[in-house]
Design a protein around this motif. Structure first.
Motif, PDB file in Angstrom:
ATOM      1  N   VAL A  94       0.830  -1.201   0.000  1.00 29.01           N
ATOM      2  CA  VAL A  94       0.000   0.000   0.000  1.00 29.01           C
ATOM      3  C   VAL A  94       0.866   1.252   0.000  1.00 29.01           C
ATOM      4  CG1 VAL A  94      -1.907  -1.157   1.211  1.00 29.01           C
ATOM      5  CG2 VAL A  94      -0.170   0.092   2.537  1.00 29.01           C
ATOM      6  N   ARG A  95       0.204   2.353  -0.245  1.00 29.28           N
ATOM      7  CA  ARG A  95       0.793   3.686  -0.114  1.00 29.28           C
ATOM      8  C   ARG A  95      -0.096   4.418   0.888  1.00 29.28           C
ATOM      9  NH1 ARG A  95       4.240   6.544  -2.776  1.00 29.28           N
ATOM     10  NH2 ARG A  95       4.410   5.040  -4.439  1.00 29.28           N
ATOM     11  N   LEU A  96       0.522   5.082   1.857  1.00 30.38           N
ATOM     12  CA  LEU A  96      -0.233   5.825   2.864  1.00 30.38           C
ATOM     13  C   LEU A  96      -0.157   7.313   2.537  1.00 30.38           C
ATOM     14  CD1 LEU A  96       0.895   3.914   6.073  1.00 30.38           C
ATOM     15  CD2 LEU A  96      -1.108   3.521   4.647  1.00 30.38           C
ATOM     16  N   VAL A  97      -1.320   7.908   2.342  1.00 28.47           N
ATOM     17  CA  VAL A  97      -1.408   9.322   1.980  1.00 28.47           C
ATOM     18  C   VAL A  97      -2.032  10.078   3.149  1.00 28.47           C
ATOM     19  CG1 VAL A  97      -2.393  10.982   0.356  1.00 28.47           C
ATOM     20  CG2 VAL A  97      -1.653   8.722  -0.455  1.00 28.47           C
ATOM     21  N   GLU A  98      -1.273  11.018   3.694  1.00 24.64           N
ATOM     22  CA  GLU A  98      -1.739  11.748   4.877  1.00 24.64           C
ATOM     23  C   GLU A  98      -2.850  12.742   4.518  1.00 24.64           C
ATOM     24  OE1 GLU A  98       0.002  13.782   8.924  1.00 24.64           O
ATOM     25  OE2 GLU A  98       1.376  13.388   7.265  1.00 24.64           O
ATOM     26  N   LEU A  99      -3.836  12.804   5.392  1.00 22.73           N
ATOM     27  CA  LEU A  99      -4.919  13.784   5.269  1.00 22.73           C
ATOM     28  C   LEU A  99      -4.571  14.959   6.174  1.00 22.73           C
ATOM     29  CD1 LEU A  99      -8.154  11.575   5.612  1.00 22.73           C
ATOM     30  CD2 LEU A  99      -6.853  12.100   3.559  1.00 22.73           C
ATOM     31  N   ALA A 100      -3.666  15.783   5.767  1.00 25.32           N
ATOM     32  CA  ALA A 100      -3.207  16.882   6.616  1.00 25.32           C
ATOM     33  C   ALA A 100      -4.322  17.897   6.875  1.00 25.32           C
ATOM     34  CB  ALA A 100      -1.988  17.548   5.993  1.00 25.32           C
ATOM     35  N   ASP A 101      -4.740  18.618   5.860  1.00 25.78           N
ATOM     36  CA  ASP A 101      -5.790  19.625   6.013  1.00 25.78           C
ATOM     37  C   ASP A 101      -7.055  19.218   5.282  1.00 25.78           C
ATOM     38  OD1 ASP A 101      -4.218  21.343   7.556  1.00 25.78           O
ATOM     39  OD2 ASP A 101      -3.228  22.097   5.758  1.00 25.78           O
ATOM     40  N   ASP A 102      -7.214  17.940   5.046  1.00 22.99           N
ATOM     41  CA  ASP A 102      -8.361  17.424   4.309  1.00 22.99           C
ATOM     42  C   ASP A 102      -9.625  17.534   5.161  1.00 22.99           C
ATOM     43  OD1 ASP A 102     -10.279  15.431   3.237  1.00 22.99           O
ATOM     44  OD2 ASP A 102      -8.620  14.947   1.889  1.00 22.99           O
ATOM     45  N   PRO A 103     -10.728  18.010   4.576  1.00 21.33           N
ATOM     46  CA  PRO A 103     -11.977  18.120   5.342  1.00 21.33           C
ATOM     47  C   PRO A 103     -12.506  16.764   5.833  1.00 21.33           C
ATOM     48  CG  PRO A 103     -12.275  18.877   3.067  1.00 21.33           C
ATOM     49  CD  PRO A 103     -10.837  18.546   3.243  1.00 21.33           C
ATOM     50  N   ARG A 104     -12.074  15.661   5.229  1.00 22.70           N
ATOM     51  CA  ARG A 104     -12.507  14.330   5.680  1.00 22.70           C
ATOM     52  C   ARG A 104     -11.891  13.956   7.020  1.00 22.70           C
ATOM     53  NH1 ARG A 104     -10.402  10.645   1.075  1.00 22.70           N
ATOM     54  NH2 ARG A 104      -8.813  12.260   1.115  1.00 22.70           N
ATOM     55  N   LYS A 105     -10.823  14.605   7.399  1.00 22.20           N
ATOM     56  CA  LYS A 105     -10.072  14.185   8.585  1.00 22.20           C
ATOM     57  C   LYS A 105     -10.931  14.150   9.845  1.00 22.20           C
ATOM     58  CE  LYS A 105      -5.759  14.841  11.053  1.00 22.20           C
ATOM     59  NZ  LYS A 105      -4.495  15.585  11.141  1.00 22.20           N
ATOM     60  N   VAL A 106     -11.726  15.166  10.090  1.00 24.15           N
ATOM     61  CA  VAL A 106     -12.559  15.199  11.296  1.00 24.15           C
ATOM     62  C   VAL A 106     -13.588  14.079  11.271  1.00 24.15           C
ATOM     63  CG1 VAL A 106     -14.271  16.556  12.580  1.00 24.15           C
ATOM     64  CG2 VAL A 106     -12.176  17.640  11.746  1.00 24.15           C
ATOM     65  N   GLN A 107     -14.159  13.807  10.115  1.00 24.73           N
ATOM     66  CA  GLN A 107     -15.128  12.715   9.980  1.00 24.73           C
ATOM     67  C   GLN A 107     -14.453  11.371  10.277  1.00 24.73           C
ATOM     68  OE1 GLN A 107     -16.670  12.210   6.021  1.00 24.73           O
ATOM     69  NE2 GLN A 107     -18.161  10.676   6.656  1.00 24.73           N
ATOM     70  N   VAL A 108     -13.255  11.176   9.751  1.00 27.65           N
ATOM     71  CA  VAL A 108     -12.509   9.939   9.995  1.00 27.65           C
ATOM     72  C   VAL A 108     -12.181   9.807  11.482  1.00 27.65           C
ATOM     73  CG1 VAL A 108     -10.337   8.707   9.558  1.00 27.65           C
ATOM     74  CG2 VAL A 108     -11.554   9.810   7.665  1.00 27.65           C
ATOM     75  N   LEU A 109     -11.703  10.872  12.101  1.00 25.82           N
ATOM     76  CA  LEU A 109     -11.378  10.831  13.531  1.00 25.82           C
ATOM     77  C   LEU A 109     -12.605  10.489  14.369  1.00 25.82           C
ATOM     78  CD1 LEU A 109      -8.985  13.899  13.864  1.00 25.82           C
ATOM     79  CD2 LEU A 109      -8.381  11.474  14.024  1.00 25.82           C
ATOM     80  N   ALA A 110     -13.737  11.112  14.063  1.00 19.33           N
ATOM     81  CA  ALA A 110     -14.962  10.843  14.818  1.00 19.33           C
ATOM     82  C   ALA A 110     -15.382   9.374  14.680  1.00 19.33           C
ATOM     83  CB  ALA A 110     -16.080  11.769  14.353  1.00 19.33           C
TER      84      ALA A 110
END
Length: 156
Positions: A94-110
């Motif tokens: 795999v390749r891991l792509v960071e969601l630094a300022d991505d709007p999905r990040k908060v949804q993923v964290l929740a």
């Protein structure tokens, strides 16, 4: 204001023992609560490092969250995003792509905290809690790196 973290919460001796047991089980196809093994190359040595992780499937994509914060595996992936995810005999490149300022990040964290908060709540950095609301997660999102797991194809 966004909070940032330079380092992670360090694992205790007990944490290291539990991680070794979970990794051993995942390597044999027994994933406690969905645990798998992530293998990344060391950023200085190139030596493979293996850690247990809980991949999160959400909206047709799969993510990894670093609940301790910026750990060694996170630092390694930031240098070389290539990795392997393993459960039993099934190993995926795999390749891991960071969601630094991505709007999905908060949804993923929740979603991650809703699913695994019982397991990782004590590991969370800063003032974060498993029941943090979306605004709190947004303000402190820099404390918890999130990566999208992308399959590596023959063209990559």
């Amino acid at each position: 204001m966004t909070t940032t973290a330079a380092t992670a919460n360090r694992p205790t001796r007990m944490d290291r023992g539990v991680n070794a047991a979970v990794r051993w089980l995942a390597d044999r196809g027994i994933g406690l609560a969905g645990a798998q093994t992530l293998t990344v190359r060391g950023r200085r040595t190139g030596v493979p490092h293996r850690v247990p992780v809980n991949p999160l499937a959400l909206d047709g994509r799969t993510y990894l969250v670093a609940p301790r914060g910026v750990t060694d595996w996170v630092r390694n992936v930031r240098v070389d995003p290539r990795a392997q995810v393993r459960r039993g005999r099934r190993v995926r490149e795999v390749r891991l792509v960071e969601l630094a300022d991505d709007p999905r990040k908060v949804q993923v964290l929740a979603a991650y905290l809703a699913k695994w908060g019982w397991e990782v709540g004590r590991l969370l950095p800063g003032a974060l809690t498993v029941d943090a609301d979306a605004e709190t997660l947004r303000r402190h999102s820099a404390l918890l790196p999130v990566f999208e797991i992308q399959a590596v194809t023959g063209a990559d």
